[in-house]
Write a protein that holds these residues in place. Structure first.
Motif, PDB file in Angstrom:
ATOM      1  N   LEU A  26       0.809  -1.225   0.000  1.00 37.75           N
ATOM      2  CA  LEU A  26       0.000   0.000   0.000  1.00 37.75           C
ATOM      3  C   LEU A  26       0.839   1.272   0.000  1.00 37.75           C
ATOM      4  O   LEU A  26       0.450   2.265  -0.615  1.00 37.75           O
ATOM      5  N   GLY A  27       1.985   1.253   0.643  1.00 43.03           N
ATOM      6  CA  GLY A  27       2.856   2.437   0.611  1.00 43.03           C
ATOM      7  C   GLY A  27       3.339   2.757  -0.792  1.00 43.03           C
ATOM      8  O   GLY A  27       3.245   3.904  -1.249  1.00 43.03           O
ATOM      9  N   TYR A  28       3.829   1.741  -1.483  1.00 44.08           N
ATOM     10  CA  TYR A  28       4.297   1.924  -2.859  1.00 44.08           C
ATOM     11  C   TYR A  28       3.140   2.292  -3.796  1.00 44.08           C
ATOM     12  O   TYR A  28       3.292   3.116  -4.687  1.00 44.08           O
ATOM     13  N   LEU A  29       1.991   1.671  -3.551  1.00 43.44           N
ATOM     14  CA  LEU A  29       0.815   1.940  -4.383  1.00 43.44           C
ATOM     15  C   LEU A  29       0.345   3.379  -4.224  1.00 43.44           C
ATOM     16  O   LEU A  29       0.015   4.039  -5.218  1.00 43.44           O
ATOM     17  N   LEU A  30       0.323   3.877  -3.004  1.00 45.66           N
ATOM     18  CA  LEU A  30      -0.089   5.265  -2.776  1.00 45.66           C
ATOM     19  C   LEU A  30       0.851   6.241  -3.468  1.00 45.66           C
ATOM     20  O   LEU A  30       0.398   7.204  -4.100  1.00 45.66           O
ATOM     21  N   PHE A  51       7.630   6.724 -10.325  1.00 45.98           N
ATOM     22  CA  PHE A  51       6.523   5.818 -10.623  1.00 45.98           C
ATOM     23  C   PHE A  51       7.034   4.417 -10.956  1.00 45.98           C
ATOM     24  O   PHE A  51       6.560   3.422 -10.411  1.00 45.98           O
ATOM     25  N   TRP A  52       8.048   4.331 -11.817  1.00 51.84           N
ATOM     26  CA  TRP A  52       8.548   3.016 -12.229  1.00 51.84           C
ATOM     27  C   TRP A  52       9.358   2.334 -11.137  1.00 51.84           C
ATOM     28  O   TRP A  52       9.412   1.098 -11.081  1.00 51.84           O
ATOM     29  N   LEU A  53       9.966   3.101 -10.230  1.00 50.40           N
ATOM     30  CA  LEU A  53      10.577   2.493  -9.048  1.00 50.40           C
ATOM     31  C   LEU A  53       9.501   1.814  -8.201  1.00 50.40           C
ATOM     32  O   LEU A  53       9.684   0.688  -7.716  1.00 50.40           O
ATOM     33  N   CYS A  54       8.371   2.494  -8.038  1.00 50.48           N
ATOM     34  CA  CYS A  54       7.249   1.914  -7.281  1.00 50.48           C
ATOM     35  C   CYS A  54       6.673   0.697  -7.991  1.00 50.48           C
ATOM     36  O   CYS A  54       6.333  -0.301  -7.337  1.00 50.48           O
TER      37      CYS A  54
END
Length: 152
Positions: free
Chosen positions: A62-66, A91-94
């Motif tokens: 959820l952290g990366y998604l947010l 964005f692409w790191l996430c």
């Protein structure tokens, strides 16, 4: 999964989605973030201490998604940008971190809704021949999608 398989599978999936080598490399870097922030188990004299923390808050999607959703809301053309800037890289790191977590979820358990509740399935053992066959099959599926269904 082994880091090499995380990087290969994530990079191939990202390249299939973006057709951009730089964005694929960004996702490959993101694919090691969840494990890297936990430290190196080989350098620690307390392996079991590291092991107890593994796949904890750093694997919480959820952290990366947010972060990815916030960047996506503010940035047009994330998949096929004319000019690549810092928002695209973040964005692409996430995306890479999220793919890492999904890949771990098929070989063990990872957090889902909370950092402490772990869910997943075990299709294979980390480092097994089945893991490498799984990675090869993902690469082949992406190759088929890229060559037969996508036109960039």
């Amino acid at each position: 999964m082994k880091w090499v398989n995380h990087e290969i599978v994530t990079g191939v999936i990202a390249y299939t989605a973006s057709a951009d080598p730089l964005l694929a490399v960004c996702s490959m870097i993101g694919a090691i973030i969840p494990d890297r922030v936990e430290g190196n188990p080989r350098s620690s004299h307390l392996f079991w201490s590291w092991r107890s923390r593994h796949r904890g808050w750093s694997h919480w999607p959820l952290g990366y998604l947010l972060i990815a959703l916030l960047v996506a809301r503010m940035t047009p053309n994330l998949l096929h940008p004319a000019d690549i800037g810092m928002p695209h890289i973040v964005f692409w790191l996430c995306v890479g971190a999220l793919l890492h977590i999904a890949e771990d979820a098929v070989c063990g358990k990872v957090p889902l809704l909370t950092p402490w509740g772990k869910h997943g399935i075990r299709l294979f053992t980390v480092g097994s021949v089945t893991e490498y066959l799984f990675a090869i099959s993902i690469v082949l599926v992406c190759y088929l999608i890229h060559t037969h269904f996508l036109v960039f």
